[in-house]
Design a protein around this motif. Structure first.
Motif, PDB file in Angstrom:
ATOM      1  N   TRP A  32       0.847  -1.174   0.000  1.00 17.12           N
ATOM      2  CA  TRP A  32       0.000   0.000   0.000  1.00 17.12           C
ATOM      3  C   TRP A  32       0.886   1.228   0.000  1.00 17.12           C
ATOM      4  O   TRP A  32       2.064   1.156   0.334  1.00 17.12           O
ATOM      5  CB  TRP A  32      -0.987  -0.040   1.163  1.00 17.12           C
ATOM      6  N   ALA A  33       0.304   2.354  -0.377  1.00 18.79           N
ATOM      7  CA  ALA A  33       1.064   3.603  -0.430  1.00 18.79           C
ATOM      8  C   ALA A  33       0.166   4.747   0.043  1.00 18.79           C
ATOM      9  O   ALA A  33      -1.022   4.800  -0.271  1.00 18.79           O
ATOM     10  CB  ALA A  33       1.543   3.871  -1.844  1.00 18.79           C
ATOM     11  N   ASP A  34       0.763   5.655   0.791  1.00 11.40           N
ATOM     12  CA  ASP A  34       0.050   6.807   1.324  1.00 11.40           C
ATOM     13  C   ASP A  34       0.388   8.040   0.504  1.00 11.40           C
ATOM     14  O   ASP A  34       1.535   8.478   0.477  1.00 11.40           O
ATOM     15  CB  ASP A  34       0.455   7.012   2.789  1.00 11.40           C
ATOM     16  N   GLY A  35      -0.606   8.581  -0.190  1.00 10.09           N
ATOM     17  CA  GLY A  35      -0.420   9.809  -0.953  1.00 10.09           C
ATOM     18  C   GLY A  35      -1.080  10.976  -0.240  1.00 10.09           C
ATOM     19  O   GLY A  35      -1.707  10.812   0.798  1.00 10.09           O
ATOM     20  N   TYR A  82      -2.320  -2.000  -3.494  1.00 12.79           N
ATOM     21  CA  TYR A  82      -1.952  -2.732  -4.708  1.00 12.79           C
ATOM     22  C   TYR A  82      -2.236  -4.213  -4.536  1.00 12.79           C
ATOM     23  O   TYR A  82      -1.822  -4.831  -3.567  1.00 12.79           O
ATOM     24  CB  TYR A  82      -0.469  -2.494  -5.025  1.00 12.79           C
ATOM     25  N   ILE A  83      -2.962  -4.761  -5.504  1.00  7.84           N
ATOM     26  CA  ILE A  83      -3.350  -6.169  -5.472  1.00  7.84           C
ATOM     27  C   ILE A  83      -2.833  -6.833  -6.733  1.00  7.84           C
ATOM     28  O   ILE A  83      -3.216  -6.443  -7.841  1.00  7.84           O
ATOM     29  CB  ILE A  83      -4.886  -6.316  -5.379  1.00  7.84           C
ATOM     30  N   GLU A  84      -1.953  -7.810  -6.565  1.00 10.84           N
ATOM     31  CA  GLU A  84      -1.449  -8.575  -7.705  1.00 10.84           C
ATOM     32  C   GLU A  84      -2.381  -9.759  -7.923  1.00 10.84           C
ATOM     33  O   GLU A  84      -2.723 -10.470  -6.986  1.00 10.84           O
ATOM     34  CB  GLU A  84      -0.033  -9.071  -7.436  1.00 10.84           C
ATOM     35  N   LEU A  85      -2.786  -9.949  -9.185  1.00  4.95           N
ATOM     36  CA  LEU A  85      -3.721 -11.022  -9.506  1.00  4.95           C
ATOM     37  C   LEU A  85      -3.422 -11.540 -10.901  1.00  4.95           C
ATOM     38  O   LEU A  85      -3.467 -10.775 -11.869  1.00  4.95           O
ATOM     39  CB  LEU A  85      -5.163 -10.508  -9.430  1.00  4.95           C
ATOM     40  N   GLU A  86      -3.101 -12.812 -10.986  1.00  5.65           N
ATOM     41  CA  GLU A  86      -2.823 -13.418 -12.287  1.00  5.65           C
ATOM     42  C   GLU A  86      -4.033 -13.246 -13.201  1.00  5.65           C
ATOM     43  O   GLU A  86      -5.169 -13.512 -12.815  1.00  5.65           O
ATOM     44  CB  GLU A  86      -2.503 -14.901 -12.107  1.00  5.65           C
ATOM     45  N   GLY A  87      -3.801 -12.752 -14.399  1.00  2.00           N
ATOM     46  CA  GLY A  87      -4.872 -12.546 -15.366  1.00  2.00           C
ATOM     47  C   GLY A  87      -5.584 -11.207 -15.239  1.00  2.00           C
ATOM     48  O   GLY A  87      -6.531 -10.932 -15.972  1.00  2.00           O
ATOM     49  N   ALA A  88      -5.144 -10.352 -14.324  1.00  3.62           N
ATOM     50  CA  ALA A  88      -5.808  -9.057 -14.115  1.00  3.62           C
ATOM     51  C   ALA A  88      -5.749  -8.185 -15.365  1.00  3.62           C
ATOM     52  O   ALA A  88      -6.682  -7.422 -15.632  1.00  3.62           O
ATOM     53  CB  ALA A  88      -5.175  -8.321 -12.933  1.00  3.62           C
ATOM     54  N   ASP A  89      -4.692  -8.304 -16.148  1.00  6.96           N
ATOM     55  CA  ASP A  89      -4.562  -7.499 -17.372  1.00  6.96           C
ATOM     56  C   ASP A  89      -5.660  -7.819 -18.385  1.00  6.96           C
ATOM     57  O   ASP A  89      -6.020  -6.976 -19.203  1.00  6.96           O
ATOM     58  CB  ASP A  89      -3.202  -7.727 -18.031  1.00  6.96           C
ATOM     59  N   ASP A  90      -6.197  -9.035 -18.329  1.00  6.50           N
ATOM     60  CA  ASP A  90      -7.201  -9.478 -19.298  1.00  6.50           C
ATOM     61  C   ASP A  90      -8.635  -9.127 -18.895  1.00  6.50           C
ATOM     62  O   ASP A  90      -9.562  -9.351 -19.671  1.00  6.50           O
ATOM     63  CB  ASP A  90      -7.100 -10.998 -19.491  1.00  6.50           C
ATOM     64  N   LEU A  91      -8.816  -8.582 -17.694  1.00  3.50           N
ATOM     65  CA  LEU A  91     -10.160  -8.282 -17.206  1.00  3.50           C
ATOM     66  C   LEU A  91     -10.661  -6.938 -17.736  1.00  3.50           C
ATOM     67  O   LEU A  91      -9.895  -5.999 -17.898  1.00  3.50           O
ATOM     68  CB  LEU A  91     -10.171  -8.252 -15.675  1.00  3.50           C
ATOM     69  N   GLU A  96      -6.743  15.595   3.992  1.00  2.00           N
ATOM     70  CA  GLU A  96      -5.382  15.431   3.490  1.00  2.00           C
ATOM     71  C   GLU A  96      -4.394  15.408   4.649  1.00  2.00           C
ATOM     72  O   GLU A  96      -3.824  16.421   5.024  1.00  2.00           O
ATOM     73  CB  GLU A  96      -5.023  16.571   2.517  1.00  2.00           C
ATOM     74  N   ARG A  97      -4.240  14.234   5.224  1.00  2.00           N
ATOM     75  CA  ARG A  97      -3.231  14.054   6.262  1.00  2.00           C
ATOM     76  C   ARG A  97      -2.630  12.660   6.137  1.00  2.00           C
ATOM     77  O   ARG A  97      -3.241  11.760   5.572  1.00  2.00           O
ATOM     78  CB  ARG A  97      -3.802  14.309   7.650  1.00  2.00           C
ATOM     79  N   SER A  98      -1.453  12.513   6.674  1.00  2.00           N
ATOM     80  CA  SER A  98      -0.699  11.265   6.553  1.00  2.00           C
ATOM     81  C   SER A  98      -1.363  10.132   7.329  1.00  2.00           C
ATOM     82  O   SER A  98      -1.904  10.340   8.411  1.00  2.00           O
ATOM     83  CB  SER A  98       0.719  11.500   7.082  1.00  2.00           C
ATOM     84  N   TRP A  99      -1.321   8.947   6.740  1.00  2.00           N
ATOM     85  CA  TRP A  99      -1.787   7.742   7.420  1.00  2.00           C
ATOM     86  C   TRP A  99      -0.550   6.963   7.875  1.00  2.00           C
ATOM     87  O   TRP A  99       0.194   6.438   7.034  1.00  2.00           O
ATOM     88  CB  TRP A  99      -2.605   6.873   6.476  1.00  2.00           C
ATOM     89  N   PRO A 100      -0.313   6.830   9.179  1.00  2.07           N
ATOM     90  CA  PRO A 100       0.855   6.075   9.647  1.00  2.07           C
ATOM     91  C   PRO A 100       0.744   4.576   9.398  1.00  2.07           C
ATOM     92  O   PRO A 100       1.736   3.871   9.311  1.00  2.07           O
ATOM     93  CB  PRO A 100       0.913   6.385  11.136  1.00  2.07           C
ATOM     94  N   GLN A 101      -0.493   4.076   9.271  1.00  3.13           N
ATOM     95  CA  GLN A 101      -0.727   2.673   8.927  1.00  3.13           C
ATOM     96  C   GLN A 101      -2.040   2.602   8.158  1.00  3.13           C
ATOM     97  O   GLN A 101      -2.809   3.547   8.157  1.00  3.13           O
ATOM     98  CB  GLN A 101      -0.770   1.773  10.174  1.00  3.13           C
ATOM     99  N   LEU A 102      -2.271   1.485   7.500  1.00  2.00           N
ATOM    100  CA  LEU A 102      -3.467   1.330   6.675  1.00  2.00           C
ATOM    101  C   LEU A 102      -4.729   1.135   7.517  1.00  2.00           C
ATOM    102  O   LEU A 102      -5.769   1.693   7.225  1.00  2.00           O
ATOM    103  CB  LEU A 102      -3.283   0.156   5.715  1.00  2.00           C
ATOM    104  N   VAL A 103      -4.616   0.328   8.563  1.00  2.00           N
ATOM    105  CA  VAL A 103      -5.763   0.074   9.436  1.00  2.00           C
ATOM    106  C   VAL A 103      -5.431   0.505  10.861  1.00  2.00           C
ATOM    107  O   VAL A 103      -4.268   0.590  11.241  1.00  2.00           O
ATOM    108  CB  VAL A 103      -6.189  -1.417   9.425  1.00  2.00           C
TER     109      VAL A 103
END
Length: 102
Positions: free
Chosen positions: A1-4, A11-20, A80-87
């Motif tokens: 994950w990334a904090d903007g 980000y989720i990696e999934l085989e075949g995602a490009d074909d969806l 618009e503030r920083s997230w130190p963790q996702l959850v």
């Protein structure tokens, strides 16, 4: 994950995602939760859900990263503030701290 600055990306990696197709993705979100259902025309239905987000969001969308079989689930921050963790972190001492030990 990334904090903007304005959004958090998961980000989720999934085989075949490009074909969806775009229609294969269904996103729903609340103030502190998000859910993604991936339903290809052929193949297995998959679900990703996350609750207890670090801070409030106002919405979410999916962006396909073509050529990488990766999906970016982008959460729009309420503030618009920083997230130190996702959850949210839960207090380790909170569970089992009952005073009623009779």
């Amino acid at each position: 994950w990334a904090d903007g600055r304005k959004r958090v990306s998961i980000y989720i990696e999934l085989e075949g995602a490009d074909d969806l197709s775009e229609e294969a993705f269904q996103v729903s979100s609340g103030k502190r939760n998000v859910s993604l259902v991936i339903e290809p025309k052929q193949g297995k239905r998959r679900t990703f859900s996350l609750g207890g987000l670090c801070d409030e969001i106002t919405g979410a969308k999916v962006v396909q990263k073509k050529g990488k079989n990766t999906i970016s689930l982008q959460l729009q921050k309420k503030e618009e503030r920083s997230w130190p963790q996702l959850v949210e972190k839960t207090s380790a001492g909170a569970a089992g701290n009952d005073e009623d030990d009779s």
